[in-house]
Write a protein that holds these residues in place. Structure first.
Motif, PDB file in Angstrom:
ATOM      1  N   ALA A   1      -5.680  -2.847  10.918  1.00 56.55           N
ATOM      2  CA  ALA A   1      -6.062  -2.033   9.768  1.00 56.55           C
ATOM      3  C   ALA A   1      -7.456  -1.436   9.944  1.00 56.55           C
ATOM      4  O   ALA A   1      -7.682  -0.259   9.664  1.00 56.55           O
ATOM      5  N   VAL A   2      -8.385  -2.244  10.430  1.00 56.71           N
ATOM      6  CA  VAL A   2      -9.751  -1.766  10.662  1.00 56.71           C
ATOM      7  C   VAL A   2      -9.744  -0.637  11.692  1.00 56.71           C
ATOM      8  O   VAL A   2     -10.397   0.397  11.511  1.00 56.71           O
TER       9      VAL A   2
ATOM     10  N   PHE B   1       0.130  -2.644   7.701  1.00 57.15           N
ATOM     11  CA  PHE B   1      -0.304  -3.493   8.801  1.00 57.15           C
ATOM     12  C   PHE B   1      -0.163  -4.950   8.412  1.00 57.15           C
ATOM     13  O   PHE B   1      -0.271  -5.302   7.236  1.00 57.15           O
ATOM     14  N   ALA B   2       0.023  -5.808   9.417  1.00 57.44           N
ATOM     15  CA  ALA B   2       0.104  -7.251   9.209  1.00 57.44           C
ATOM     16  C   ALA B   2      -1.158  -7.960   9.701  1.00 57.44           C
ATOM     17  O   ALA B   2      -1.379  -9.114   9.369  1.00 57.44           O
TER      18      ALA B   2
ATOM     19  N   LEU C   1      -2.307  -3.951   3.750  1.00 50.89           N
ATOM     20  CA  LEU C   1      -2.559  -4.998   4.739  1.00 50.89           C
ATOM     21  C   LEU C   1      -2.056  -6.311   4.161  1.00 50.89           C
ATOM     22  O   LEU C   1      -2.651  -6.877   3.250  1.00 50.89           O
ATOM     23  N   GLU C   2      -0.930  -6.751   4.668  1.00 55.38           N
ATOM     24  CA  GLU C   2      -0.276  -7.986   4.195  1.00 55.38           C
ATOM     25  C   GLU C   2       0.515  -8.565   5.353  1.00 55.38           C
ATOM     26  O   GLU C   2       1.329  -7.864   5.952  1.00 55.38           O
ATOM     27  N   ASP C   3       0.280  -9.840   5.682  1.00 59.28           N
ATOM     28  CA  ASP C   3       0.964 -10.426   6.834  1.00 59.28           C
ATOM     29  C   ASP C   3       2.370 -10.912   6.519  1.00 59.28           C
ATOM     30  O   ASP C   3       3.173 -11.078   7.425  1.00 59.28           O
ATOM     31  N   GLU C   4       2.694 -11.137   5.258  1.00 59.93           N
ATOM     32  CA  GLU C   4       4.044 -11.585   4.909  1.00 59.93           C
ATOM     33  C   GLU C   4       4.952 -10.367   4.722  1.00 59.93           C
ATOM     34  O   GLU C   4       4.725  -9.543   3.833  1.00 59.93           O
TER      35      GLU C   4
ATOM     36  N   CYS D   1     -12.658  -5.834   4.564  1.00 67.44           N
ATOM     37  CA  CYS D   1     -13.394  -5.043   3.576  1.00 67.44           C
ATOM     38  C   CYS D   1     -14.809  -4.741   4.070  1.00 67.44           C
ATOM     39  O   CYS D   1     -15.262  -3.593   3.999  1.00 67.44           O
ATOM     40  N   ARG D   2     -15.508  -5.756   4.579  1.00 67.78           N
ATOM     41  CA  ARG D   2     -16.869  -5.552   5.101  1.00 67.78           C
ATOM     42  C   ARG D   2     -16.880  -4.516   6.224  1.00 67.78           C
ATOM     43  O   ARG D   2     -17.757  -3.651   6.284  1.00 67.78           O
TER      44      ARG D   2
END
Length: 83
Positions: free
Chosen positions: A38-39, A32-33, A8-11, A66-67
Motif C-alpha cells: 500500500a505504501v 492490498f493485503a 488495506l486489509e489482510d483478511e 499512516c506515518r
C-alpha cells in the motif's frame, strides 16, 4: 468526479466486503493485503482520495502505514479499521 479509495486489509473476507460495498456506492477501489504494498502504491500514484487502513497486518501495522503515507507528503483522508 469519481473518488478513489485504497483498502488495506489482510483478511480476504473483510476486504472483499468493504470493496464490494464501496463499488456499489460508486467508488473506485484499489486493494492490498500488505502494508508495504500500500505504501509503495501511494508513493507511485497520486490518485488516491482516501485510505481505509487495517491496524493489525502481517508486515507493518496500519499506524506505520499512516506515518509513511503522511511522510510522503500525501494529505489524503485516512480511516483506521480495527476490531
Amino acid at each position: 468526479m469519481s473518488k478513489n479509495v485504497l483498502i488495506l486489509e489482510d483478511e480476504d473476507n473483510i476486504r472483499s466486503f468493504v470493496v464490494i460495498n464501496l463499488k456499489r456506492a460508486g467508488y473506485n477501489t484499489v486493494e492490498f493485503a500488505l502494508g508495504e504494498e500500500a505504501v509503495a502504491y501511494v508513493r507511485n500514484h497520486n490518485d488516491v482520495d482516501i485510505a481505509i487502513l487495517d491496524v493489525m497486518l502481517p508486515d507493518i501495522d496500519g499506524f506505520e502505514v499512516c506515518r509513511r503515507i503522511r511522510g510522503s507528503g500525501s494529505r489524503m483522508g485516512i480511516i483506521m479499521l480495527t476490531a
